[in-house]
Design a protein around this motif. Sequence first.
Motif, PDB file in Angstrom:
ATOM      1  N   GLU A 269       0.825  -1.207   0.000  1.00 24.14           N
ATOM      2  CA  GLU A 269       0.000   0.000   0.000  1.00 24.14           C
ATOM      3  C   GLU A 269       0.859   1.256   0.000  1.00 24.14           C
ATOM      4  OE1 GLU A 269      -2.560  -0.500   3.349  1.00 24.14           O
ATOM      5  OE2 GLU A 269      -3.780  -2.065   2.382  1.00 24.14           O
ATOM      6  N   ARG A 270       1.949   1.232   0.778  1.00 21.99           N
ATOM      7  CA  ARG A 270       2.833   2.404   0.805  1.00 21.99           C
ATOM      8  C   ARG A 270       3.550   2.592  -0.535  1.00 21.99           C
ATOM      9  NH1 ARG A 270       3.535   0.639   6.304  1.00 21.99           N
ATOM     10  NH2 ARG A 270       5.326  -0.661   5.738  1.00 21.99           N
ATOM     11  N   ILE A 271       3.929   1.483  -1.167  1.00 24.08           N
ATOM     12  CA  ILE A 271       4.603   1.582  -2.460  1.00 24.08           C
ATOM     13  C   ILE A 271       3.626   2.044  -3.543  1.00 24.08           C
ATOM     14  CG2 ILE A 271       5.789   0.260  -4.258  1.00 24.08           C
ATOM     15  CD1 ILE A 271       7.108  -1.385  -2.101  1.00 24.08           C
ATOM     16  N   LEU A 272       2.368   1.605  -3.457  1.00 26.79           N
ATOM     17  CA  LEU A 272       1.350   2.088  -4.400  1.00 26.79           C
ATOM     18  C   LEU A 272       1.163   3.603  -4.266  1.00 26.79           C
ATOM     19  CD1 LEU A 272      -1.340  -0.738  -4.152  1.00 26.79           C
ATOM     20  CD2 LEU A 272      -0.129  -0.049  -6.238  1.00 26.79           C
ATOM     21  N   THR A 273       1.183   4.076  -3.025  1.00 27.22           N
ATOM     22  CA  THR A 273       1.067   5.517  -2.789  1.00 27.22           C
ATOM     23  C   THR A 273       2.247   6.261  -3.400  1.00 27.22           C
ATOM     24  OG1 THR A 273      -0.167   5.157  -0.734  1.00 27.22           O
ATOM     25  CG2 THR A 273       0.901   7.297  -1.005  1.00 27.22           C
ATOM     26  N   LEU A 274       3.443   5.698  -3.229  1.00 25.75           N
ATOM     27  CA  LEU A 274       4.637   6.317  -3.807  1.00 25.75           C
ATOM     28  C   LEU A 274       4.561   6.340  -5.332  1.00 25.75           C
ATOM     29  CD1 LEU A 274       7.478   4.831  -1.561  1.00 25.75           C
ATOM     30  CD2 LEU A 274       6.868   7.244  -1.794  1.00 25.75           C
ATOM     31  N   ARG A 275       4.046   5.249  -5.908  1.00 27.81           N
ATOM     32  CA  ARG A 275       3.916   5.225  -7.361  1.00 27.81           C
ATOM     33  C   ARG A 275       2.955   6.299  -7.839  1.00 27.81           C
ATOM     34  NH1 ARG A 275       1.649   0.076 -10.702  1.00 27.81           N
ATOM     35  NH2 ARG A 275      -0.288   0.878  -9.828  1.00 27.81           N
ATOM     36  N   ASP A 276       1.864   6.489  -7.123  1.00 26.11           N
ATOM     37  CA  ASP A 276       0.906   7.541  -7.476  1.00 26.11           C
ATOM     38  C   ASP A 276       1.567   8.921  -7.395  1.00 26.11           C
ATOM     39  OD1 ASP A 276      -1.043   5.661  -7.887  1.00 26.11           O
ATOM     40  OD2 ASP A 276      -1.985   5.913  -5.918  1.00 26.11           O
ATOM     41  N   GLN A 277       2.371   9.129  -6.342  1.00 24.66           N
ATOM     42  CA  GLN A 277       3.047  10.423  -6.190  1.00 24.66           C
ATOM     43  C   GLN A 277       4.050  10.659  -7.323  1.00 24.66           C
ATOM     44  OE1 GLN A 277       4.598   9.817  -2.216  1.00 24.66           O
ATOM     45  NE2 GLN A 277       2.914  10.941  -1.261  1.00 24.66           N
ATOM     46  N   LEU A 278       4.762   9.601  -7.699  1.00 26.06           N
ATOM     47  CA  LEU A 278       5.713   9.719  -8.806  1.00 26.06           C
ATOM     48  C   LEU A 278       4.991   9.993 -10.116  1.00 26.06           C
ATOM     49  CD1 LEU A 278       8.068   6.758  -7.825  1.00 26.06           C
ATOM     50  CD2 LEU A 278       8.780   9.150  -8.051  1.00 26.06           C
ATOM     51  N   SER A 279       3.837   9.344 -10.282  1.00 25.76           N
ATOM     52  CA  SER A 279       3.053   9.548 -11.504  1.00 25.76           C
ATOM     53  C   SER A 279       2.537  10.981 -11.594  1.00 25.76           C
ATOM     54  CB  SER A 279       1.887   8.559 -11.538  1.00 25.76           C
ATOM     55  OG  SER A 279       1.142   8.688 -12.722  1.00 25.76           O
ATOM     56  N   LEU A 280       2.076  11.515 -10.488  1.00 25.60           N
ATOM     57  CA  LEU A 280       1.592  12.899 -10.468  1.00 25.60           C
ATOM     58  C   LEU A 280       2.727  13.882 -10.755  1.00 25.60           C
ATOM     59  CD1 LEU A 280      -0.826  12.780  -7.392  1.00 25.60           C
ATOM     60  CD2 LEU A 280      -1.470  13.078  -9.793  1.00 25.60           C
ATOM     61  N   LEU A 281       3.895  13.608 -10.180  1.00 23.15           N
ATOM     62  CA  LEU A 281       5.050  14.461 -10.416  1.00 23.15           C
ATOM     63  C   LEU A 281       5.450  14.415 -11.891  1.00 23.15           C
ATOM     64  CD1 LEU A 281       7.204  16.301  -9.126  1.00 23.15           C
ATOM     65  CD2 LEU A 281       8.576  14.249  -8.690  1.00 23.15           C
ATOM     66  N   LYS A 282       5.344  13.233 -12.475  1.00 22.27           N
ATOM     67  CA  LYS A 282       5.678  13.069 -13.898  1.00 22.27           C
ATOM     68  C   LYS A 282       4.734  13.887 -14.786  1.00 22.27           C
ATOM     69  CE  LYS A 282       4.396   9.244 -16.064  1.00 22.27           C
ATOM     70  NZ  LYS A 282       3.670   9.658 -17.293  1.00 22.27           N
ATOM     71  N   GLN A 283       3.472  13.943 -14.411  1.00 20.74           N
ATOM     72  CA  GLN A 283       2.467  14.613 -15.233  1.00 20.74           C
ATOM     73  C   GLN A 283       2.465  16.132 -15.064  1.00 20.74           C
ATOM     74  OE1 GLN A 283      -1.254  12.712 -14.248  1.00 20.74           O
ATOM     75  NE2 GLN A 283      -0.420  10.678 -14.615  1.00 20.74           N
ATOM     76  N   ASP A 284       3.079  16.604 -13.997  1.00 21.98           N
ATOM     77  CA  ASP A 284       3.062  18.042 -13.716  1.00 21.98           C
ATOM     78  C   ASP A 284       4.037  18.779 -14.629  1.00 21.98           C
ATOM     79  OD1 ASP A 284       2.891  20.558 -12.733  1.00 21.98           O
ATOM     80  OD2 ASP A 284       3.713  20.114 -10.747  1.00 21.98           O
ATOM     81  N   ARG A 285       3.520  19.544 -15.571  1.00 21.84           N
ATOM     82  CA  ARG A 285       4.351  20.304 -16.502  1.00 21.84           C
ATOM     83  C   ARG A 285       4.365  21.794 -16.156  1.00 21.84           C
ATOM     84  NH1 ARG A 285       7.575  17.671 -20.482  1.00 21.84           N
ATOM     85  NH2 ARG A 285       6.665  15.624 -20.827  1.00 21.84           N
ATOM     86  N   SER A 286       3.800  22.147 -15.023  1.00 23.94           N
ATOM     87  CA  SER A 286       3.724  23.559 -14.666  1.00 23.94           C
ATOM     88  C   SER A 286       5.078  24.116 -14.252  1.00 23.94           C
ATOM     89  CB  SER A 286       2.709  23.766 -13.530  1.00 23.94           C
ATOM     90  OG  SER A 286       3.125  23.067 -12.352  1.00 23.94           O
ATOM     91  N   THR A 287       5.989  23.243 -13.855  1.00 26.62           N
ATOM     92  CA  THR A 287       7.327  23.663 -13.455  1.00 26.62           C
ATOM     93  C   THR A 287       8.305  22.536 -13.722  1.00 26.62           C
ATOM     94  OG1 THR A 287       8.665  24.540 -11.637  1.00 26.62           O
ATOM     95  CG2 THR A 287       7.042  22.858 -11.076  1.00 26.62           C
ATOM     96  N   TYR A 288       9.589  22.831 -13.620  1.00 26.09           N
ATOM     97  CA  TYR A 288      10.585  21.785 -13.826  1.00 26.09           C
ATOM     98  C   TYR A 288      10.664  20.876 -12.599  1.00 26.09           C
ATOM     99  CZ  TYR A 288      14.022  24.188 -10.833  1.00 26.09           C
ATOM    100  OH  TYR A 288      14.690  24.748  -9.775  1.00 26.09           O
ATOM    101  N   VAL A 289      11.162  19.672 -12.803  1.00 25.24           N
ATOM    102  CA  VAL A 289      11.284  18.706 -11.706  1.00 25.24           C
ATOM    103  C   VAL A 289      12.454  19.115 -10.807  1.00 25.24           C
ATOM    104  CG1 VAL A 289      11.695  16.299 -11.088  1.00 25.24           C
ATOM    105  CG2 VAL A 289      10.344  16.858 -13.125  1.00 25.24           C
ATOM    106  N   LYS A 290      12.199  19.230  -9.522  1.00 20.76           N
ATOM    107  CA  LYS A 290      13.224  19.660  -8.570  1.00 20.76           C
ATOM    108  C   LYS A 290      13.896  18.456  -7.917  1.00 20.76           C
ATOM    109  CE  LYS A 290      10.911  24.033  -7.522  1.00 20.76           C
ATOM    110  NZ  LYS A 290       9.878  23.865  -8.563  1.00 20.76           N
TER     111      LYS A 290
END
Length: 474
Positions: free
Chosen positions: A20-41
Motif C-alpha cells: 500500500e505504501r509503495i502504491l502511494t509512492l507510485r501515485d506520487q511519482l506519476s503525479l510528479l511526472k504529469q506536472d508540466r507547470s514547473t521543472y522537476v526539482k
Amino acid sequence: MTDSPLYRLPLDPQEQPVLERILTLRDQLSLLKQDRSTYVKSQDVIALYNKLIDQVEALNRLRADKRDEQNRLDSVLDDCFQLISLFFLTIGRNHEAPAVYSAVSTVKRLLDHLKEAGFYSPKDLDGIAQHIEEWETSIARSKDTHSPHLVTLLEARIALCQTTLKELRANLSNLNPQMLDTYQKLVSILRSLSACNTRSKFPAKDVKELESQLLAIQHELHEDRISHDGKSAEDAYAEKLSTLSLTEGGVRDGDVVVKALLARCMLWCEVIQEKKGKIDERFQDTYDKLVKLRNSLEQMNLTQAWSLRETDLYSYQRQLDRVDESRINGNFVDEQGRPADLHAQRTLLYLLRKSYAFIYQYIISSEPVSEALLPIYNQLLTLKRCLQEVKRNGGVDSPRELYPYSMKLNSIDNMKKDGAFRVGNDIPEGQGSVIALLAECFDLAYELRTEAEEKDEVKGTPPAEETNGVGSKD
C-alpha cells in the motif's frame, strides 16, 4: 497510468502494508511526472527515492527467508524504480546508481531480442558494451551514497547483460574482416527489409532494389539461388533460423554464419513480397499498437533535445513490456492461445525491438543537466556546432563576422548570478556541464577571432575593436 504485468497478490499479509505504501509512492511519482507547470526539482525526487528505499529495506526484512518471492508488490516496486531512474535523468544526475536502473532494464530486453532475432551488427554490441562499462563505473561510485540493496540488484542485472553479450560476441568470433564486412551489409539489408515490411504502403520498388543487392552478394559468395521446392518460403525460413542458434552446435565458422544469414535475407525478401505488408488478422491489433508506439518514438527524435522529458519514456516502456511479457515461450499468441505464423512473429518482434532501441537511444542521449537548464544547454550546443563548422570551413575573414556569436554567448554568460545559472532561488543540477560548455564556446570564438586577426595583419588591415568581450585580451 500504464501498469506493469499483473502478478498474484502477496500471500504474506505482512507485505500488504508495504504494498500500500509503495502504491502511494507510485501515485506520487506519476503525479510528479504529469506536472508540466514547473521543472522537476531534485529535492522532490530525492525525498521520494528515500521513501522508496525505506520500503525496500522493510520488504527485505520480511523476506529474509524467501528471497525468491515474486508477486504484485515486486511489479509495483519495479514501476517505482523505473520512474525514479527516469527522474534522476530528468534532474541531471545521470551518473548515479538510480539513473542506471531504467537503462539496464532496457538493455537487458534489447540483448534478449538480439539473441532471439539471431542477427545483429558488431557495432550494436560495441555500443552496448561501452555503456555497460560506464554504468558499472557509476554503480561502483555510488556504493557509499546509495542503498546496498539497489547496488546489489543493479550489479546482478548487469552481470546477466554481460553473459548475454558474451554469447552474442562469440557467435561472430570466427568472422574474418572480409566476411565481417559482408555480414554487416546483410544485417543492414535485413533490417531495411523489415522496415519496408512495416510501412503503411508496401514499397515494392525499394524491396526489389534490396533484393538486387542480395543477389550481388550471392554472386560474390558463389552461392546458388536458394530453392525450397515443396516448401513455402516461410517454412524454409523457419529452418534457416536454427543455423544461427547461439545454443545449439556451438560457435559456427564465419562462412557458415554469413551464408546462413544470406539465405535468411533471401527467404525473408520472398516472404514479405508475398505478404505485401498484410499481417495475420488475428494479430492486427497488436501490430497496430506496436506500429503506433514505434512511430511515436521515432517522431520524438525530431524534438528530443528540446522537449523530451525522460519520464515521458515510462509509459512507452510499460506498454512495450506488456506486449513483450504477453508472449508464451517467446511466441505471440492469439486469444485462443494459438501461436502466430512466422511472418507475424518476426514482424512483431522487429517492431518491439525497434521501439526498445529508440528508448535506449533516448536514455543514453540524456544530458547530465536538469531540465531547467536544458534550454540554455541546448542553445550552447547549437552555438558550439556552428562555431566548429565555421572553423572546419576555414574560419572567418574578419572578427566582425563573429559578432552574432559573441553577442549570444555574452547574453548567456550574463544570465549567471554569483557564478551559477539560477531558476528563482534554486540552483538546478548540471551547472558544471553548462559552464564547461559555455567555456568551450568562448574558447572556439577566441581561436576564430585570433585567426581572423592574423589574416588581417597579413593583409595589413588594422584589427577591429572588440566591444563585446569575446576573446578579449584585457
